[in-house]
Design an enzyme around this catalytic site. Structure first.
Site, short mmCIF file in Angstrom:
data_model
loop_
_atom_site.label_atom_id
_atom_site.label_comp_id
_atom_site.label_asym_id
_atom_site.label_seq_id
_atom_site.Cartn_x
_atom_site.Cartn_y
_atom_site.Cartn_z
N SER A 39 0.83 -1.21 0.00
CA SER A 39 0.00 0.00 0.00
C SER A 39 0.87 1.27 0.00
CB SER A 39 -0.96 -0.05 1.19
OG SER A 39 -2.05 0.83 0.99
N ASP A 153 -6.47 -3.60 -1.71
CA ASP A 153 -5.34 -3.28 -0.86
C ASP A 153 -4.68 -4.52 -0.23
OD1 ASP A 153 -3.76 -2.22 1.45
OD2 ASP A 153 -4.71 -0.34 0.89
#
Length: 264
Positions: A39, A153
């Site tokens: 991320s 994510d």
């Protein structure tokens, strides 16, 4: 001089602390030989692997709240709030896209296969496609769809990808986790979390659930794959959207890395 396999966690704007952590590693003579990231960690790690971290930091220093809003291409979809195209396009103006396998430093980014519920590691192909998949926070960013697979994510399953660092170059593993508990928070700043009390709503509740999941999974990763050097930054020290505070957050990351190296 020691060679480092660097692991950078997810964490929104808190991930700007990775910049300072990297700067301190370099200042003390450590050589970063590989990066595994997730991320926001994938953004910072990718910029460093491309040799463009200083350019990225200078760009972030121009960011204010108005510019942040201008980069949010809002969507009326039921499964996300932001398309995410403007942010990536703006970054490409600073750092052009490149194939991961052509980077001077080996780099891997973690995302999540939404349907299969499995971790996916990007180690080749477009750097920005890997970053875009890795940062696709559910309900906020538009999920990335490639070849029949939907990516979200990487922090959902593996916010601190220590497991993939064991096969990457480096004498020691150095991990920076910006989703630590508040136990070591010696800062007088109150928690930046707004999802309690009268701030409760669908969005803040979903974000709180996501943050708790990241924190617990990061702690589990540290327990299972103990790094040689660990920098733990409390999750409640900075807000997830404080992208206009790069200098403050980066400086804190550098301070915590200095402390960790002093103990090693």
């Amino acid at each position: 001089m020691r060679d480092v396999a660097l692991v950078l966690s997810s964490g929104g704007a808190r991930g700007l602390a990775h910049i300072g952590a990297i700067e301190e590693l370099e200042a003390q003579g450590y050589r970063i030989k590989s990066i595994a990231a997730c991320s926001m960690g994938a953004i910072i790690g990718g910029m460093y692997a491309a040799g463009k971290l200083s350019e990225y930091k200078k760009w972030m220093q121009t960011i204010d709240k108005r510019k942040i809003l201008s980069l949010l291409d809002l969507s009326f979809s039921l499964d996300h709030l932001v398309k995410g195209e403007k942010i990536i396009d703006a970054m490409k103006e600073i750092v052009p896209d490149v194939k991961i396998e052509d980077l001077p430093i080996p780099f891997k980014a973690v995302a999540t296969d939404w349907e299969k519920g499995q971790e996916v590691v990007f180690s080749k192909g477009s750097l920005y496609e890997a970053i875009r998949a890795s940062i696709s926070m559910p309900l906020f960013f538009d999920p990335v769809k490639r070849g029949g697979t939907t990516f979200v994510d990487g922090g959902i399953l593996n916010p601190l990808p220590l497991n993939i660092s064991k096969d990457m170059p480096g004498d020691i593993v150095v991990a920076v986790n910006v989703s630590g508990t508040g136990e070591d928070n010696d800062n007088d700043t109150p928690p930046n979390w707004e999802g309690t009390g009268k701030g409760l709503n669908y969005f803040t509740m979903s974000q709180r659930l996501f943050r708790l999941m990241i924190q617990k999974n990061a702690a589990l990763s540290i327990e299972l794959y103990k790094p040689d050097i660990l920098v733990n930054i409390p999750m409640d020290l900075f807000g997830p959207f404080e992208y206009d505070h790069v200098d403050k957050i980066s400086a804190y990351g550098r301070e915590k890395m200095r402390e960790a190296l002093g103990k090693s």
